[in-house]
Design a protein around this motif. Structure first.
Motif, PDB file in Angstrom:
ATOM      1  N   ASP A 127       0.859  -1.187   0.000  1.00 24.45           N
ATOM      2  CA  ASP A 127       0.000   0.000   0.000  1.00 24.45           C
ATOM      3  C   ASP A 127       0.893   1.235   0.000  1.00 24.45           C
ATOM      4  N   GLY A 158      -1.885   3.993  -4.013  1.00 24.47           N
ATOM      5  CA  GLY A 158      -2.894   2.938  -4.038  1.00 24.47           C
ATOM      6  C   GLY A 158      -2.399   1.633  -3.451  1.00 24.47           C
ATOM      7  N   THR A 159      -3.264   0.629  -3.527  1.00 24.10           N
ATOM      8  CA  THR A 159      -2.947  -0.707  -3.023  1.00 24.10           C
ATOM      9  C   THR A 159      -2.680  -1.646  -4.189  1.00 24.10           C
ATOM     10  N   GLU A 229      -7.686  -4.145   0.976  1.00 22.08           N
ATOM     11  CA  GLU A 229      -8.297  -4.680  -0.246  1.00 22.08           C
ATOM     12  C   GLU A 229      -8.917  -6.039   0.047  1.00 22.08           C
TER      13      GLU A 229
END
Length: 231
Positions: A127, A158-159, A229
């Motif tokens: 991440d 973002g992941t 996520e």
């Protein structure tokens, strides 16, 4: 309590209804108290020096203000309760699924398909809170030796889920088992401190209580906000 299956009773409507009833009763109780005090004051006022209209209007205005504030508080409490109930229902949909949470562990395992071919795979992630020019991922065995190095080029914020096929840098196959990994993100020649290693966890059940909604996973308990996520 622990929720491990389909919920037959609509939690959100039940909890919301109860919260609304309590809030309504609270507002009406405050109004009743205020009116009783006002009526008692009028009954016991000095006939030779009665309460003037300005004082009466002021007290009625106070009643309106207090009632309005109580209604706002009741509405906010109802919204909070609805949100908590909705989060509980959402969390139950994660049972049986994999989620990425903060952690540096990797579990490499093999599987055999219908043709008899055996493959190894493991899922983990990174991440990034800020964009990086490059990200280097080093996978180590139990002795601390690096067996595989992976990289991401110019990743944005973002992941990023990552799959390791079990191959080593030497071209061989790593043995099934537990590994760990480190993440190094670089931008402008400097190492970023906001790159987080993510580990795969399997959601077994959901718990609700005074501490909020918690996911019970193979790695322990996590809140919904800690899930980066869902896989």
């Amino acid at each position: 309590m622990t929720i491990s299956g389909v919920i037959d009773t609509p939690i959100s409507s039940t909890v919301s209804s109860a919260a609304s009833t309590v809030a309504k009763d609270s507002v009406e109780a405050d109004q009743d108290k205020f009116m009783k005090l006002l009526v008692t004051q009028l009954k016991n006022q000095d006939p030779l020096n009665p309460m003037d209209n300005a004082a009466m209007t002021s007290q009625l205005a106070q009643l309106s203000t207090v009632t309005g504030i109580n209604k706002v508080n009741a509405t906010l409490e109802s919204l909070r309760t609805d949100q908590a109930a909705a989060q509980s229902l959402t969390a139950t949909n994660l049972i049986g699924k994999g989620v990425l949470v903060a952690g540096k562990g990797i579990e490499l395992s093999s599987s055999t398909d219908s043709s008899g071919k055996t493959t190894s795979s493991s899922v983990f992630g990174v991440d990034l809170a800020s964009a990086a020019e490059s990200v280097t991922i080093s996978i180590q065995d139990s002795s601390g030796a690096t067996v595989r190095t992976l990289s991401l080029k110019s990743p944005d914020v973002g992941t990023y889920p990552i799959t390791w096929d079990g191959k080593t840098d030497a071209g061989g196959k790593a043995a099934d088992g537990n590994y760990s990994f480190t993440v190094k993100a670089v931008s402008g020649g400097k190492t970023l401190s906001d790159a987080t290693a993510l580990q795969l966890a399997s959601v077994a059940s959901v718990s609700t209580g005074s501490g909020g909604v918690k996911l019970n996973t193979s790695l322990g308990q996590f809140t919904m906000s800690q899930v980066k996520e869902v896989l």
